[in-house]
Design a protein around this motif. Structure first.
Motif, PDB file in Angstrom:
ATOM      1  N   ASP A 120      86.831 -68.582 -21.531  1.00  0.00           N
ATOM      2  CA  ASP A 120      86.009 -68.955 -22.679  1.00  0.00           C
ATOM      3  C   ASP A 120      84.525 -68.835 -22.335  1.00  0.00           C
ATOM      4  OD1 ASP A 120      85.504 -71.199 -21.036  1.00  0.00           O
ATOM      5  OD2 ASP A 120      87.027 -72.393 -22.070  1.00  0.00           O
ATOM      6  N   LYS A 121      83.689 -69.252 -23.273  1.00  0.00           N
ATOM      7  CA  LYS A 121      82.236 -69.134 -23.107  1.00  0.00           C
ATOM      8  C   LYS A 121      81.728 -69.951 -21.926  1.00  0.00           C
ATOM      9  CE  LYS A 121      79.684 -71.045 -26.282  1.00  0.00           C
ATOM     10  NZ  LYS A 121      79.004 -71.257 -27.591  1.00  0.00           N
ATOM     11  N   ALA A 122      82.259 -71.140 -21.744  1.00  0.00           N
ATOM     12  CA  ALA A 122      81.823 -71.979 -20.623  1.00  0.00           C
ATOM     13  C   ALA A 122      82.150 -71.332 -19.287  1.00  0.00           C
ATOM     14  CB  ALA A 122      82.479 -73.359 -20.727  1.00  0.00           C
ATOM     15  N   ALA A 123      83.340 -70.753 -19.186  1.00  0.00           N
ATOM     16  CA  ALA A 123      83.733 -70.080 -17.943  1.00  0.00           C
ATOM     17  C   ALA A 123      82.881 -68.824 -17.724  1.00  0.00           C
ATOM     18  CB  ALA A 123      85.212 -69.720 -18.001  1.00  0.00           C
ATOM     19  N   PHE A 124      82.532 -68.163 -18.807  1.00  0.00           N
ATOM     20  CA  PHE A 124      81.674 -66.982 -18.703  1.00  0.00           C
ATOM     21  C   PHE A 124      80.303 -67.375 -18.150  1.00  0.00           C
ATOM     22  CE2 PHE A 124      78.211 -64.678 -20.892  1.00  0.00           C
ATOM     23  CZ  PHE A 124      78.374 -63.421 -20.320  1.00  0.00           C
ATOM     24  N   ARG A 125      79.698 -68.411 -18.723  1.00  0.00           N
ATOM     25  CA  ARG A 125      78.375 -68.822 -18.240  1.00  0.00           C
ATOM     26  C   ARG A 125      78.441 -69.272 -16.785  1.00  0.00           C
ATOM     27  NH1 ARG A 125      74.649 -73.733 -20.488  1.00  0.00           N
ATOM     28  NH2 ARG A 125      75.270 -72.929 -22.525  1.00  0.00           N
ATOM     29  N   LYS A 126      79.515 -69.960 -16.423  1.00  0.00           N
ATOM     30  CA  LYS A 126      79.689 -70.389 -15.036  1.00  0.00           C
ATOM     31  C   LYS A 126      79.750 -69.185 -14.101  1.00  0.00           C
ATOM     32  CE  LYS A 126      82.723 -73.217 -12.097  1.00  0.00           C
ATOM     33  NZ  LYS A 126      83.957 -74.062 -12.079  1.00  0.00           N
ATOM     34  N   SER A 127      80.435 -68.145 -14.524  1.00  0.00           N
ATOM     35  CA  SER A 127      80.547 -66.942 -13.717  1.00  0.00           C
ATOM     36  C   SER A 127      79.200 -66.245 -13.576  1.00  0.00           C
ATOM     37  CB  SER A 127      81.568 -65.994 -14.342  1.00  0.00           C
ATOM     38  OG  SER A 127      81.752 -64.852 -13.547  1.00  0.00           O
ATOM     39  N   VAL A 128      78.435 -66.199 -14.668  1.00  0.00           N
ATOM     40  CA  VAL A 128      77.099 -65.588 -14.601  1.00  0.00           C
ATOM     41  C   VAL A 128      76.225 -66.333 -13.606  1.00  0.00           C
ATOM     42  CG1 VAL A 128      74.970 -65.112 -15.874  1.00  0.00           C
ATOM     43  CG2 VAL A 128      77.182 -64.685 -16.953  1.00  0.00           C
ATOM     44  N   ASN A 129      76.212 -67.651 -13.703  1.00  0.00           N
ATOM     45  CA  ASN A 129      75.375 -68.453 -12.804  1.00  0.00           C
ATOM     46  C   ASN A 129      75.832 -68.347 -11.352  1.00  0.00           C
ATOM     47  OD1 ASN A 129      73.321 -69.559 -14.438  1.00  0.00           O
ATOM     48  ND2 ASN A 129      74.745 -71.067 -15.286  1.00  0.00           N
ATOM     49  N   ALA A 130      77.134 -68.263 -11.146  1.00  0.00           N
ATOM     50  CA  ALA A 130      77.647 -68.128  -9.774  1.00  0.00           C
ATOM     51  C   ALA A 130      77.169 -66.818  -9.160  1.00  0.00           C
ATOM     52  CB  ALA A 130      79.174 -68.201  -9.777  1.00  0.00           C
ATOM     53  N   ARG A 131      77.170 -65.765  -9.940  1.00  0.00           N
ATOM     54  CA  ARG A 131      76.708 -64.472  -9.424  1.00  0.00           C
ATOM     55  C   ARG A 131      75.198 -64.479  -9.217  1.00  0.00           C
ATOM     56  NH1 ARG A 131      80.506 -59.718 -12.044  1.00  0.00           N
ATOM     57  NH2 ARG A 131      82.459 -60.898 -12.061  1.00  0.00           N
ATOM     58  N   LEU A 132      74.469 -65.093 -10.131  1.00  0.00           N
ATOM     59  CA  LEU A 132      73.019 -65.183  -9.970  1.00  0.00           C
ATOM     60  C   LEU A 132      72.645 -65.965  -8.710  1.00  0.00           C
ATOM     61  CD1 LEU A 132      71.924 -65.916 -13.655  1.00  0.00           C
ATOM     62  CD2 LEU A 132      71.446 -63.823 -12.373  1.00  0.00           C
ATOM     63  N   ALA A 133      73.419 -66.982  -8.406  1.00  0.00           N
ATOM     64  CA  ALA A 133      73.131 -67.844  -7.251  1.00  0.00           C
ATOM     65  C   ALA A 133      73.216 -67.101  -5.925  1.00  0.00           C
ATOM     66  CB  ALA A 133      74.069 -69.047  -7.243  1.00  0.00           C
ATOM     67  N   THR A 134      73.918 -65.981  -5.903  1.00  0.00           N
ATOM     68  CA  THR A 134      74.037 -65.199  -4.668  1.00  0.00           C
ATOM     69  C   THR A 134      72.823 -64.305  -4.440  1.00  0.00           C
ATOM     70  OG1 THR A 134      75.159 -63.319  -5.725  1.00  0.00           O
ATOM     71  CG2 THR A 134      76.552 -65.141  -4.968  1.00  0.00           C
ATOM     72  N   LEU A 135      71.920 -64.240  -5.429  1.00  0.00           N
ATOM     73  CA  LEU A 135      70.748 -63.374  -5.342  1.00  0.00           C
ATOM     74  C   LEU A 135      69.518 -64.165  -4.929  1.00  0.00           C
ATOM     75  CD1 LEU A 135      71.347 -61.441  -8.687  1.00  0.00           C
ATOM     76  CD2 LEU A 135      71.857 -60.619  -6.376  1.00  0.00           C
ATOM     77  N   PRO A 136      68.535 -63.529  -4.293  1.00  0.00           N
ATOM     78  CA  PRO A 136      67.302 -64.224  -3.899  1.00  0.00           C
ATOM     79  C   PRO A 136      66.522 -64.685  -5.127  1.00  0.00           C
ATOM     80  CG  PRO A 136      67.486 -62.062  -2.824  1.00  0.00           C
ATOM     81  CD  PRO A 136      68.538 -62.114  -3.880  1.00  0.00           C
ATOM     82  N   ARG A 137      65.810 -65.784  -5.004  1.00  0.00           N
ATOM     83  CA  ARG A 137      64.961 -66.254  -6.096  1.00  0.00           C
ATOM     84  C   ARG A 137      63.921 -65.189  -6.434  1.00  0.00           C
ATOM     85  NH1 ARG A 137      65.485 -71.519  -7.489  1.00  0.00           N
ATOM     86  NH2 ARG A 137      66.623 -72.885  -6.055  1.00  0.00           N
ATOM     87  N   GLY A 138      63.683 -65.019  -7.716  1.00  0.00           N
ATOM     88  CA  GLY A 138      62.764 -63.994  -8.157  1.00  0.00           C
ATOM     89  C   GLY A 138      63.441 -62.666  -8.431  1.00  0.00           C
ATOM     90  N   LYS A 139      64.687 -62.520  -7.975  1.00  0.00           N
ATOM     91  CA  LYS A 139      65.440 -61.289  -8.200  1.00  0.00           C
ATOM     92  C   LYS A 139      66.766 -61.571  -8.883  1.00  0.00           C
ATOM     93  CE  LYS A 139      63.299 -58.750  -4.408  1.00  0.00           C
ATOM     94  NZ  LYS A 139      63.516 -57.932  -3.186  1.00  0.00           N
ATOM     95  N   ARG A 140      66.830 -62.682  -9.559  1.00  0.00           N
ATOM     96  CA  ARG A 140      68.040 -63.049 -10.285  1.00  0.00           C
ATOM     97  C   ARG A 140      67.988 -62.449 -11.687  1.00  0.00           C
ATOM     98  NH1 ARG A 140      68.432 -69.352  -8.028  1.00  0.00           N
ATOM     99  NH2 ARG A 140      69.021 -68.723  -5.895  1.00  0.00           N
TER     100      ARG A 140
END
Length: 398
Positions: A120-140
Motif C-alpha cells: 500500500d501507500k504507507a509501505a511504498f513511502r517506507k520503501s522510498v525513505n529506506a532507499r534514500l537513507a542509504t544515500l549521502p546527505r545532499g544526494k538523496r
C-alpha cells in the motif's frame, strides 16, 4: 439517398484518422511488442551487467497472468510494486535490448532479476525513505518518470530503466505508469486514462514531497506531459505549494499538448519560481500525426518557435538535428540520458533543466563548448540547440 454535410464530415474525419493511424502503425512497425510474461525472472549471473531497482506507482489493473503484473485496463485504486532490471554489459546508450526469448540472456538482454507488489501507500513511502537513507546527505534524489501514449507496462518500465542506467542516476527512481493500453487505435482511451490518473499523480507527488528526499526531478514524455500539466492545474493549492517546494526540476520531453492549451495552463498556474526544460524535435512524426488528429494545432514537442517557448519560461533543448534511434523521431529524449553529466554542466543544474542557477543563460554558452558526452564504449557528439530567454545559444556539433 440524401447524405448530410455533417455525415460527410464525420466520414471524412474517420477516413482521415484511419489513414493516419495506418501511417503511424507503419512508422512504428517492429517484430513484436513486449507484453505478457516479460518480467519472468532470470537469476543467471553475468559479469558487467548492472541492476537497476525501480519503484512503481500505477493506476493500471493488476494482471494475474504469470510474470505480467499489470495490464492496460484501469484499476479502481492505486497499485504499487518494485522491480529490479538488469542491463547487459553490451548495452548501447539509448537502446533497449529486448530478449528474443524469455527470460532472456543477461549477457545480451534487459532481464528481470526481481519483481513484487508493494502492499500500500504507507509501505511504498517506507520503501522510498529506506532507499534514500542509504544515500549521502545532499544526494538523496528522486526521479519520477511519467510515460506517454501507446505504452504497455513493460515498455514504460524498461524505457525508464534505460534512462536511469544511461544517466548513471544514483538516487531513487520511481515510475508512474498510468493505464495506457499500448494500442494505436486507443488514443482517446489513453487520453481519458491520463485524465483519470490526475488525482493519483497529485497524491504521488505529495507523498514523494513528504519523504526525506533532498531533490525531486520529474521527467514526463509525450502524453505524460498532458497528465503532468493537468495535474498541476487541478491540484489543491496547499498540495501545489508543497510540491513546488520539493520538485527542483521538471523535464518535458516531446510534450503531446496543444500549444494553445499549454499557454492556457501556464497562465492558469501563474509565474513559476524556476524554469522548466522542454525537449523538442520538429521532425517528430508521432506528434505530426497527433497534430493532424487534433485539428492541425501544433504540439508543444514539435513547436516551430523555440524562442517563444523560452519566453514562456522554458529552457528549450532542440534535438531536431539529432538522428533518432526510432523511426518516429519521438523518443530522442532517451538518447540524451547518457549526456546527463554534460547537461548538468551546460545548464548549471542538478539534472536536466534544473533551475538552481536562475542566470544560467549567462554561462550556458561557455559550457556548451565542452558539451561532449563520454561513455565506456564511445565518445558522443550530438547536434543539439539549447535556447533560454533572453539569450539563445546554439551548438553546431556539440
Amino acid at each position: 439517398m440524401l447524405i448530410s454535410d455533417s455525415s460527410i464530415e464525420r466520414q471524412g474525419w474517420g477516413l482521415r484518422t484511419t489513414a493516419l493511424l495506418i501511417v503511424l502503425a507503419i512508422l512504428s512497425a517492429c517484430s513484436g511488442r513486449p507484453d505478457v510474461g516479460v518480467l519472468a525472472l532470470n537469476e543467471e549471473p553475468a559479469a558487467g551487467a548492472k541492476v537497476n531497482d525501480i519503484l512503481i506507482v500505477t493506476t493500471r489493473k493488476r494482471d494475474e497472468r504469470p510474470d505480467t503484473y499489470f495490464n492496460g485496463e484501469r484499476a479502481s485504486e492505486v497499485n504499487y510494486a518494485e522491480a529490479s532490471i538488469s542491463v547487459p554489459p553490451s548495452h548501447k546508450p539509448g537502446q533497449i535490448e529486448w530478449p528474443e526469448r524469455l527470460p532472456g540472456n543477461p549477457k545480451t538482454d534487459f532481464v528481470a532479476r526481481e519483481a513484487s507488489y508493494i502492499a500500500d501507500k504507507a509501505a511504498f513511502r517506507k520503501s522510498v525513505n529506506a532507499r534514500l537513507a542509504t544515500l549521502p546527505r545532499g544526494k538523496r534524489d528522486i526521479i519520477l518518470f511519467i510515460h506517454g501514449y501507446n505504452t504497455r507496462f513493460p515498455e514504460g518500465l524498461y524505457r525508464f530503466v534505460q534512462i536511469v542506467n544511461d544517466s548513471q542516476f544514483k538516487g531513487v527512481p520511481v515510475l508512474f505508469t498510468w493505464a495506457s493500453r499500448g494500442n494505436l487505435k486507443d488514443y482517446v482511451y489513453d487520453l481519458n486514462s491520463a485524465a483519470i490518473a490526475r488525482g493519483a499523480l497529485e497524491e504521488t507527488l505529495v507523498e514523494l514531497s513528504k519523504t526525506k528526499a533532498d531533490n525531486i526531478t520529474v521527467l514526463a514524455h509525450s502524453m505524460g506531459n498532458w497528465l503532468l500539466m493537468e495535474t498541476a492545474v487541478q491540484a489543491r493549492t496547499e498540495n501545489r505549494r508543497l510540491i513546488a517546494q520539493h520538485v527542483d526540476d521538471i523535464v518535458m520531453a516531446a510534450p503531446d499538448i496543444d500549444i494553445d492549451l499549454f499557454k492556457a495552463q501556464l497562465k492558469r498556474l501563474g509565474p513559476q519560481p524556476r524554469p522548466f526544460t522542454v525537449i523538442v524535435s520538429q521532425d517528430d512524426k508521432a506528434l505530426r500525426i497527433s497534430r493532424a488528429i487534433a485539428g492541425g494545432k501544433q504540439r508543444v514537442g514539435a513547436y516551430s518557435d523555440d524562442l517563444e517557448l523560452a519566453e514562456l519560461g522554458a529552457v528549450v533543448v532542440d534535438v531536431t538535428e539529432l538522428q533518432s534511434l526510432d523511426s518516429t523521431n519521438h523518443s530522442k529524449f532517451a538518447q540524451l540520458a547518457q549526456l546527463r553529466p554534460e547537461l548538468r554542466k551546460a545548464l548549471g543544474s542538478s539534472a536536466l533543466g534544473s533551475s538552481a542557477d536562475h542566470n544560467r543563460g549567462a554561462n550556458l554558452g561557455d559550457d556548451l563548448g565542452s558539451f561532449v558526452g563520454t561513455t565506456a564504449q564511445t565518445a558522443v557528439t550530438l547536434p543539439i540547440k539549447v535556447i533560454t530567454a533572453p539569450f539563445t545559444y546554439a551548438s553546431g556539433g556539440y
